[in-house]
Enzyme design. Sequence first.
Site, PDB file in Angstrom:
ATOM      1  N   GLU A   1     144.808  86.056 -10.894  1.00  0.00           N
ATOM      2  CA  GLU A   1     146.001  86.485 -10.117  1.00  0.00           C
ATOM      3  C   GLU A   1     147.139  86.126 -10.996  1.00  0.00           C
ATOM      4  O   GLU A   1     148.316  86.810 -11.122  1.00  0.00           O
ATOM      5  CB  GLU A   1     146.063  85.728  -8.832  1.00  0.00           C
ATOM      6  CG  GLU A   1     147.136  86.145  -8.017  1.00  0.00           C
ATOM      7  CD  GLU A   1     147.483  85.378  -6.987  1.00  0.00           C
ATOM      8  OE1 GLU A   1     148.799  84.719  -6.828  1.00  0.00           O
ATOM      9  OE2 GLU A   1     146.767  85.215  -5.823  1.00  0.00           O
TER      10      GLU A   1
ATOM     11  N   SER B   1     147.241  79.799  -6.208  1.00  0.00           N
ATOM     12  CA  SER B   1     145.896  80.440  -6.305  1.00  0.00           C
ATOM     13  C   SER B   1     145.700  81.344  -7.555  1.00  0.00           C
ATOM     14  O   SER B   1     146.740  81.941  -8.283  1.00  0.00           O
ATOM     15  CB  SER B   1     145.510  81.726  -5.414  1.00  0.00           C
ATOM     16  OG  SER B   1     145.676  81.355  -3.952  1.00  0.00           O
TER      17      SER B   1
ATOM     18  N   ARG C   1     148.312  91.901  -3.109  1.00  0.00           N
ATOM     19  CA  ARG C   1     148.588  91.068  -4.466  1.00  0.00           C
ATOM     20  C   ARG C   1     148.900  92.301  -5.458  1.00  0.00           C
ATOM     21  O   ARG C   1     148.814  91.975  -6.535  1.00  0.00           O
ATOM     22  CB  ARG C   1     147.750  90.172  -4.909  1.00  0.00           C
ATOM     23  CG  ARG C   1     147.474  88.865  -3.992  1.00  0.00           C
ATOM     24  CD  ARG C   1     148.919  87.946  -4.040  1.00  0.00           C
ATOM     25  NE  ARG C   1     148.439  86.584  -3.358  1.00  0.00           N
ATOM     26  CZ  ARG C   1     148.510  86.565  -2.116  1.00  0.00           C
ATOM     27  NH1 ARG C   1     148.533  87.595  -1.229  1.00  0.00           N
ATOM     28  NH2 ARG C   1     148.250  85.463  -1.545  1.00  0.00           N
TER      29      ARG C   1
END
Length: 339
Positions: A333, A237, A163
């Site tokens: 995130e 998420s 990520r």
Amino acid sequence: MEILREVSLKTYNTFGVDAVAEQFVHIEKEEDLVQLFQAGRFEQNSLLFLGGGSNMLFVGDYAGLVVRMAIKGIQHRWRGDLIEVQAAGGEVWHDLVTYCVDKGFGGIENLSLIPGTVGAAPVQNIGAYGVELQDVFYNCRAFELETGTFKTFYKEDCRFGYRDSIFKGELKGKYIITEINLLLSTQSKPNTTYGAINAELAARGIVQPTIKDVSTVVSAIRQGKLPDPSTIGNAGSFFKNPVVSEDTFRRLVSDFVDIVYYRFGNNQYKLAAGWLIEQCGWKGKVMGNVGTWKNQALVLVNHGKATGLEIYELSERIIESVKNRFGIRLEREVNVIGF
Ligand code: EPU
């Protein structure tokens, strides 16, 4: 191209929170960026580039210029045995997946139904079910805000990680991606290493899955687990899965035998944040306008009228309880905008 004033961002973020942008502009072609540059618009400090708004939480109004990237276009050409697929930054990511799956171009079918736009995909190296964007990435074209010129970044230049990429680190806020090029194949073997995919294929009696089968199955798994942002606001998420050292992992595993984890490189372990959060009793909790999703505790949701601040406050409480119980600090995130 018109610069609008006082625009509600409610429909431009998948959490569906209401925040107002002082100024707002849609970019429909690369020349629009050049024009804005020439008009000195990129010299101002408060500047926000928006794709699908699927990874953003607005905790207040935005006192600056929001630039919505809406450049469209997908095409492909053969490159030896591979197919180079070119997609403009404003395309919806899943539309690109559909384009490729329909033509039998393999490589991104595991990334079906990931929300967001093509231009945002490299920034966080989107990933799901055993595949990451970097696995098929060739290059991207990006506009440099300081010079008003375009530059090509090849895979090695992007420094992809979990990520993560150079666009989130060293080059944060310096470039805006306008186009990506992927290398796909009609011969690729579907990646079904991720247990959930295998289970779902088996349940459907599929032994030799095609690219389309994998896309269908991934879509079904996602739809079963994740809320649809068009009905329940969310940003997938909310936290990253924390990566911990061998020592930390050993300590945790002796205290919590059921902990869910994956090996991650050498001597590191990735812990399932959803499990950590569930253990703290948050899964499926509804608190007024906000909560966590009933099938996936890692997803924070807006049950209707939540403000960004309410969602943020819930995330703070979750971070605190996971820290108290496991000694692990969860990292968001999702990008928090407006503080
Ligand atoms: N789990 C729980 N409780 C929960 C949720 C998960 O115990 O409430 C445990 C389960 O054992 C489950 C495991 O955690 O098997 C992993 O959950 P899941 O398969 O849903 O994957 P994840 O690690 O939570 C990651 C990505 C997702 C991606 C999936 C599938 C991150 C932060 N998230 O989630 O990406 O779709 O894997 O590959 O890496 C996103 O980035 O927005 C996103 C949705």
